[in-house]
Design a protein around this motif. Structure first.
Motif, PDB file in Angstrom:
ATOM      1  N   VAL A 102     -19.943 -24.138 -12.956  1.00 18.82           N
ATOM      2  CA  VAL A 102     -19.870 -22.942 -12.113  1.00 18.82           C
ATOM      3  C   VAL A 102     -18.572 -22.939 -11.311  1.00 18.82           C
ATOM      4  O   VAL A 102     -17.884 -21.906 -11.203  1.00 18.82           O
ATOM      5  CB  VAL A 102     -21.088 -22.871 -11.172  1.00 18.82           C
TER       6      VAL A 102
ATOM      7  N   LEU B 199     -16.185 -16.054 -13.173  1.00 20.13           N
ATOM      8  CA  LEU B 199     -17.323 -15.707 -12.326  1.00 20.13           C
ATOM      9  C   LEU B 199     -16.805 -15.361 -10.943  1.00 20.13           C
ATOM     10  O   LEU B 199     -15.762 -15.861 -10.510  1.00 20.13           O
ATOM     11  CB  LEU B 199     -18.318 -16.870 -12.215  1.00 20.13           C
TER      12      LEU B 199
ATOM     13  N   ALA C  30     -21.183 -16.489  -7.282  1.00 13.51           N
ATOM     14  CA  ALA C  30     -21.933 -17.414  -8.130  1.00 13.51           C
ATOM     15  C   ALA C  30     -22.211 -18.733  -7.424  1.00 13.51           C
ATOM     16  O   ALA C  30     -23.145 -19.455  -7.780  1.00 13.51           O
ATOM     17  CB  ALA C  30     -21.161 -17.669  -9.433  1.00 13.51           C
TER      18      ALA C  30
ATOM     19  N   TRP D 100     -25.719 -19.456  -6.182  1.00  8.78           N
ATOM     20  CA  TRP D 100     -26.736 -20.081  -7.055  1.00  8.78           C
ATOM     21  C   TRP D 100     -26.800 -21.579  -6.771  1.00  8.78           C
ATOM     22  O   TRP D 100     -27.885 -22.149  -6.626  1.00  8.78           O
ATOM     23  CB  TRP D 100     -26.390 -19.857  -8.521  1.00  8.78           C
TER      24      TRP D 100
ATOM     25  N   ALA E 131     -19.040 -25.729  -5.197  1.00 16.26           N
ATOM     26  CA  ALA E 131     -19.729 -25.986  -6.464  1.00 16.26           C
ATOM     27  C   ALA E 131     -19.251 -27.279  -7.110  1.00 16.26           C
ATOM     28  O   ALA E 131     -20.048 -28.025  -7.692  1.00 16.26           O
ATOM     29  CB  ALA E 131     -19.522 -24.809  -7.420  1.00 16.26           C
TER      30      ALA E 131
ATOM     31  N   CYS F  69     -15.608 -22.033 -13.560  1.00 18.15           N
ATOM     32  CA  CYS F  69     -15.641 -20.598 -13.912  1.00 18.15           C
ATOM     33  C   CYS F  69     -15.202 -19.730 -12.734  1.00 18.15           C
ATOM     34  O   CYS F  69     -14.512 -18.722 -12.918  1.00 18.15           O
ATOM     35  CB  CYS F  69     -17.040 -20.207 -14.364  1.00 18.15           C
TER      36      CYS F  69
END
Length: 371
Positions: free
Chosen positions: A299, A308, A312, A315, A240, A302
């Motif tokens: 993201v 998270l 995640a 995504w 991410a 987190c």
């Protein structure tokens, strides 16, 4: 805390000043006088009136990051530690390789091999093991090349780099890796100082020196921060945090493979090129990629902090896959081939095969730079 603020401020101001000096020096001794300093021709506002954009901005970014980072280590105010120190040395070596590629016709495969060697000397094999360490080396090379590709549009590489460096610095601080966090904060400040001159329309560009240095330091720092994390969390957060550069690399690989073109041959098929052809302005491309980098980095942070789950990251992976598939199928999959003798000189008459004769060549609305 106080030293971090002081170091970041010094890095920002020093980079901004040094970038301005390098731009002035390059324009005085640049290609217009035939002395060989690197520059690229910016998109002209009128036919035949393109302006030179020097490529030495990366020297300011890499030099300032090294100077401020080593100053903190030498004074003891912010010791880098062995891992961050080794990363900085390898990053400077990559920056020198990029500078050589800016000044001389160095093949892309040589740059890739140099980045791979530097990554192999930086990856922590004790924590990852040899098989995972070799995969990490390949991933560092891929992400570094992704950051290099983001420099095809004004301000994009610097914007994505600033966002990624700040987010990754927060992750390093949470892991109590203070030396690496300080180095990343200095890099973020240096890139911010460079953007004072690299904001579109850019007056100077980072070139291979700045883009390879930034991409290598960030990609290697991601590996160092997440080396001891569980596999799922570490991979999700790492993916991410570097999603935008990874998306560009995947998009180029997929589109060139589908079109049967050489993977290392330059072509206007990168993410920023496609956004320009979609109708976005230079400022619009920078804003869109910056927002995408911010969302993906958020993201990643987190996930790293446990707010998270590792799922995640799917995504972000879904968005990257969608961009790669749509971009490979839609605009710009294969650039139009034109006979080299049919391309008119800037501001010159247009041949009959390309338009009405005797009139200046119009500039295409989605014109982009290719290196």
């Amino acid at each position: 805390m106080l030293y971090g603020i002081t170091a970041a401020t010094a890095a920002l101001l020093l980079t901004a000043t040094l970038t301005a000096l390098l731009r002035s020096f390059s324009l005085r001794l640049g290609p217009a006088e035939g002395r060989g300093l690197p520059a690229r021709r910016a998109r002209p506002r009128a036919p035949g009136r393109g302006r030179p954009v020097p490529l030495l901005g990366g020297v300011a970014v890499a030099g300032t990051t090294a100077l401020v980072g080593w100053a903190g280590d030498w004074t003891g105010a912010a010791p880098l530690g062995p891992e961050a120190g080794r990363l900085l040395v390898a990053g400077i070596a990559v920056a020198l390789l990029g500078l050589a590629a800016d000044l001389l016709p160095v093949p892309p495969v040589v740059c890739g091999a140099g980045v791979a060697v530097a990554a192999a000397l930086t990856v922590p094999y004790d924590e990852l093991g040899v098989p995972a360490g070799l995969l990490a080396v390949a991933w560092v090379v891929l992400v570094t090349q992704g950051f290099r590709s983001l420099d095809h549009a004004d301000g994009v590489m610097g914007t994505v780099g600033v966002i990624t460096a700040f987010a990754l610095g927060a992750c390093a601080a949470a892991e109590l890796m203070d030396g690496l966090a300080a180095l990343l904060s200095v890099l973020a400040a240096a890139l911010t100082g460079f953007l004072m001159h690299g904001w579109p329309p850019a007056r100077i560009a980072p070139g291979r020196c700045g883009s390879l240095f930034t991409g290598f330091v960030l990609a290697s720092a991601v590996v160092l921060v997440h080396a001891e994390r569980p596999a799922g969390t570490g991979l999700g957060a790492a993916f991410a945090l570097t999603a935008v550069a990874g998306a560009d690399a995947v998009l180029v690989l997929v589109s060139r493979w589908r079109a049967g073109r050489p993977l290392l041959r330059p072509a206007p098929d990168h993410l920023v090129h496609r956004l320009r052809r979609a109708g976005l302005t230079r400022q619009g491309v920078m804003v869109v990629t910056g927002l995408a980098a911010f969302a993906a980095a958020l993201v990643g942070v987190c996930i790293d902090l446990g707010w998270l789950g590792a799922g995640a990251a799917w995504w972000v992976a879904g968005a990257v896959a969608a961009v790669a598939v749509v971009g490979a199928v839609r605009p710009g999959g294969r650039p139009r081939r034109v006979h080299p003798h049919a391309i008119p000189a800037p501001g010159g008459p247009v041949p009959r095969s390309l338009g009405r004769p005797g009139r200046p060549r119009p500039e295409a609305p989605g014109a982009v730079k290719v290196h």
